[in-house]
Scaffold this active site. Sequence first.
Site, PDB file in Angstrom:
ATOM      1  N   LYS A  22       0.832  -1.215   0.000  1.00 22.29           N
ATOM      2  CA  LYS A  22       0.000   0.000   0.000  1.00 22.29           C
ATOM      3  C   LYS A  22       0.859   1.254   0.000  1.00 22.29           C
ATOM      4  CE  LYS A  22      -2.481   2.710   3.449  1.00 22.29           C
ATOM      5  NZ  LYS A  22      -1.372   3.369   4.150  1.00 22.29           N
ATOM      6  N   ASN A  23       1.836   1.321   0.902  1.00 22.90           N
ATOM      7  CA  ASN A  23       2.583   2.576   1.041  1.00 22.90           C
ATOM      8  C   ASN A  23       3.552   2.838  -0.114  1.00 22.90           C
ATOM      9  OD1 ASN A  23       1.102   3.260   3.240  1.00 22.90           O
ATOM     10  ND2 ASN A  23       2.632   2.611   4.757  1.00 22.90           N
ATOM     11  N   CYS A 116      -5.263   8.442   8.404  1.00 33.29           N
ATOM     12  CA  CYS A 116      -5.503   7.948   9.760  1.00 33.29           C
ATOM     13  C   CYS A 116      -5.205   9.027  10.790  1.00 33.29           C
ATOM     14  CB  CYS A 116      -4.625   6.731  10.019  1.00 33.29           C
ATOM     15  SG  CYS A 116      -5.153   5.280   9.113  1.00 33.29           S
ATOM     16  N   ARG A 121       0.213  15.123  12.561  1.00 33.21           N
ATOM     17  CA  ARG A 121       1.032  14.597  11.457  1.00 33.21           C
ATOM     18  C   ARG A 121       1.407  15.760  10.535  1.00 33.21           C
ATOM     19  NH1 ARG A 121      -1.686   9.195   9.111  1.00 33.21           N
ATOM     20  NH2 ARG A 121       0.397   8.860   8.301  1.00 33.21           N
ATOM     21  N   ASP A 304       3.535   0.685  12.141  1.00 30.95           N
ATOM     22  CA  ASP A 304       2.297   0.161  11.547  1.00 30.95           C
ATOM     23  C   ASP A 304       1.941  -1.239  12.050  1.00 30.95           C
ATOM     24  OD1 ASP A 304       2.140   2.489  10.132  1.00 30.95           O
ATOM     25  OD2 ASP A 304       3.048   1.668   8.319  1.00 30.95           O
ATOM     26  N   ARG A 396      -8.907   0.455   3.338  1.00 26.99           N
ATOM     27  CA  ARG A 396      -7.854   1.308   2.767  1.00 26.99           C
ATOM     28  C   ARG A 396      -6.548   0.535   2.593  1.00 26.99           C
ATOM     29  NH1 ARG A 396      -6.219   5.596   6.102  1.00 26.99           N
ATOM     30  NH2 ARG A 396      -4.771   5.768   4.380  1.00 26.99           N
TER      31      ARG A 396
HETATM   32  N1  EPU Z   1       6.842  14.297  10.665  1.00 32.29           N
HETATM   33  C1  EPU Z   1       7.066  15.634  10.922  1.00 32.29           C
HETATM   34  N2  EPU Z   1       7.124  16.501   9.870  1.00 32.29           N
HETATM   35  C2  EPU Z   1       6.962  16.087   8.584  1.00 32.29           C
HETATM   36  C3  EPU Z   1       6.738  14.736   8.324  1.00 32.29           C
HETATM   37  C4  EPU Z   1       6.685  13.854   9.404  1.00 32.29           C
HETATM   38  O1  EPU Z   1       7.210  16.031  12.073  1.00 32.29           O
HETATM   39  O2  EPU Z   1       7.025  16.926   7.680  1.00 32.29           O
HETATM   40  C5  EPU Z   1       6.810  13.339  11.791  1.00 32.29           C
HETATM   41  C6  EPU Z   1       5.461  12.631  11.899  1.00 32.29           C
HETATM   42  O3  EPU Z   1       4.532  13.369  12.647  1.00 32.29           O
HETATM   43  C7  EPU Z   1       5.850  11.316  12.541  1.00 32.29           C
HETATM   44  C8  EPU Z   1       7.233  11.048  11.965  1.00 32.29           C
HETATM   45  O4  EPU Z   1       7.717  12.297  11.496  1.00 32.29           O
HETATM   46  O5  EPU Z   1       5.953  11.462  13.920  1.00 32.29           O
HETATM   47  C9  EPU Z   1       7.279  10.040  10.829  1.00 32.29           C
HETATM   48  O6  EPU Z   1       6.346  10.408   9.831  1.00 32.29           O
HETATM   49  P1  EPU Z   1       6.509  10.017   8.297  1.00 32.29           P
HETATM   50  O7  EPU Z   1       6.542  11.258   7.500  1.00 32.29           O
HETATM   51  O8  EPU Z   1       7.621   9.043   8.147  1.00 32.29           O
HETATM   52  O9  EPU Z   1       5.134   9.288   8.050  1.00 32.29           O
HETATM   53  P2  EPU Z   1       4.258   9.366   6.748  1.00 32.29           P
HETATM   54  O10 EPU Z   1       5.122   9.428   5.556  1.00 32.29           O
HETATM   55  O11 EPU Z   1       3.207  10.398   6.894  1.00 32.29           O
HETATM   56  C10 EPU Z   1       4.241   6.807   6.328  1.00 32.29           C
HETATM   57  C11 EPU Z   1       3.183   5.761   6.165  1.00 32.29           C
HETATM   58  C12 EPU Z   1       2.534   5.466   7.506  1.00 32.29           C
HETATM   59  C13 EPU Z   1       3.616   5.040   8.491  1.00 32.29           C
HETATM   60  C14 EPU Z   1       4.712   6.102   8.575  1.00 32.29           C
HETATM   61  C15 EPU Z   1       5.878   5.700   9.453  1.00 32.29           C
HETATM   62  C16 EPU Z   1       2.399   6.239   3.947  1.00 32.29           C
HETATM   63  C17 EPU Z   1       1.320   6.745   3.082  1.00 32.29           C
HETATM   64  N3  EPU Z   1       2.175   6.255   5.240  1.00 32.29           N
HETATM   65  O12 EPU Z   1       3.547   7.958   6.811  1.00 32.29           O
HETATM   66  O13 EPU Z   1       1.659   4.380   7.273  1.00 32.29           O
HETATM   67  O14 EPU Z   1       3.039   4.853   9.754  1.00 32.29           O
HETATM   68  O15 EPU Z   1       5.232   6.369   7.258  1.00 32.29           O
HETATM   69  O16 EPU Z   1       6.468   4.549   8.973  1.00 32.29           O
HETATM   70  O17 EPU Z   1       3.438   5.797   3.466  1.00 32.29           O
HETATM   71  C18 EPU Z   1      -0.193   2.987   7.664  1.00 32.29           C
HETATM   72  O18 EPU Z   1       0.189   2.316   6.688  1.00 32.29           O
HETATM   73  O19 EPU Z   1      -1.103   2.597   8.461  1.00 32.29           O
HETATM   74  C19 EPU Z   1       0.454   4.270   7.922  1.00 32.29           C
HETATM   75  C20 EPU Z   1      -0.064   5.178   8.738  1.00 32.29           C
END
Ligand code: EPU
Length: 428
Positions: A22-23, A116, A121, A304, A396
């Site tokens: 998915k991701n 989610c 975030r 996750d 999802r």
């Molecule tokens: N963060 C910031 N600033 C940013 C971006 C992130 O402070 O600009 C913080 C976030 O709040 C969090 C941490 O950095 O505490 C990590 O966030 P990251 O950006 O890595 O997460 P994401 O890219 O929004 C993806 C996955 C999530 C998964 C996370 C961590 C996708 C679409 N989503 O989210 O997947 O939990 O990486 O591995 O790729 C899921 O599949 O259920 C899911 C939520």
Amino acid sequence: MEKLKIAGGYSLKGTVRVSGAKNSAVALIPATILAESPVTIEGLPHISDVEILKDLLEEIGGRVNINSEEMTVDPSTMISMPLPNGKVKKLRASYYLMGAMLGRFKKAVIGLPGGCHLGPRPIDQHIKGFEALGAQVTNEQGAIYLRADELHGARIYLDVVSVGATINIMLAAVRAKGRTVIENAAKEPEIIDVATLLTNMGAKIKGAGTDVIRIEGVETLNGCRHTIIPDRIEAGTYMILAAAMGEGVIIDNVIPLHLESVIAKLREMGVFVESGDDQIFVKTVPNLKAVDIKTLVYPGFPTDLQQPFTTLLTRAAGSSVVTDTIYGARFKHIDELRRMNANIKVEGRSAIINGPIQLQGAKVKASDLRAGASLFIAGLMAEGITEVTGLEHIDRGYSDLVEKLNGLGATVWREALTKDELEHMKNI
Ligand code: EPU
């Protein structure tokens, strides 16, 4: 709208085939915007996030064809249409449209993403990256406006290791002028997958999968064919399920290297786990041991899988502590697990689980995708019938869930929500 019903307590046996990640999918699909000719992605999961992204690509003028697990996108007719509202708000990963549209059109308007609810975030690191590449970024009434006369390479140090920011900056930088260096980049396998697609399209990227990624911008990118990697989180979910209820389950189409932290924790609990080239065999044992878990960025234990693993730990003897260092508020499933007789308390960023406990069937609600996974696992482990609402969250991310579970010997079915349940949903 539907709910998931589960008759719990049955042992699971057989083989389950893992779908595409998915991701990765949610980044690969927006990445097609960057090409000038058709891109085909093979092995996509049957999940609602893929459907929504298909609709969004069509909204901006793309021609998209889906044939089961294969999607072909012809991006040649796309325009830089603003997407301030609507479907863009339905999934977090719509933020990848920012990087991709900025890369291709040098401008984009994208509503702030949904997804989610796991606590705050922010996307400040994405924006910091776009600005470093020469874009002007403003937030106007809940939509992000990005504009650039020209994108140029830059050296970008991420203050937070972020999957989304790493991929988004990569998407914008592949068509910028000159060299971009992303430092303190995330190293998740999905980042390598996106870099592989972009490289096949003609991009010049080095170091994806390490914490320094170097990108040499190119003028144009072309179509190609790409096969997505297997979903390590879906695979991990079935491993956890098999660790609880499996008489012997083969999880097929996996990259075991992506799951080392999960394999290690299951073995620490006493679970029998054997891995082959692209399969992992998991079998439960009578006395599971309590373990502590701390989520970390890859290759650490994935956030996750923290929620599904918590459910498994209700069956382990002793006290386990699960700490989420990535999302401190990812504990909305705990109240629901308590309804099912679990003995868990939350203290700050940690859940403390005391076991072993026999879970009991109950009516529960999935508040987010992986909370949903923790609840359907709980339903399969419980005595009696469990009903899980909030199925739209589970849809999802889990491809063909009912078919896969029943294929392993579970008794699971979907049922329409009753009038009362629909009414109740409207009132919350
Ligand atoms: N963060 C910031 N600033 C940013 C971006 C992130 O402070 O600009 C913080 C976030 O709040 C969090 C941490 O950095 O505490 C990590 O966030 P990251 O950006 O890595 O997460 P994401 O890219 O929004 C993806 C996955 C999530 C998964 C996370 C961590 C996708 C679409 N989503 O989210 O997947 O939990 O990486 O591995 O790729 C899921 O599949 O259920 C899911 C939520």
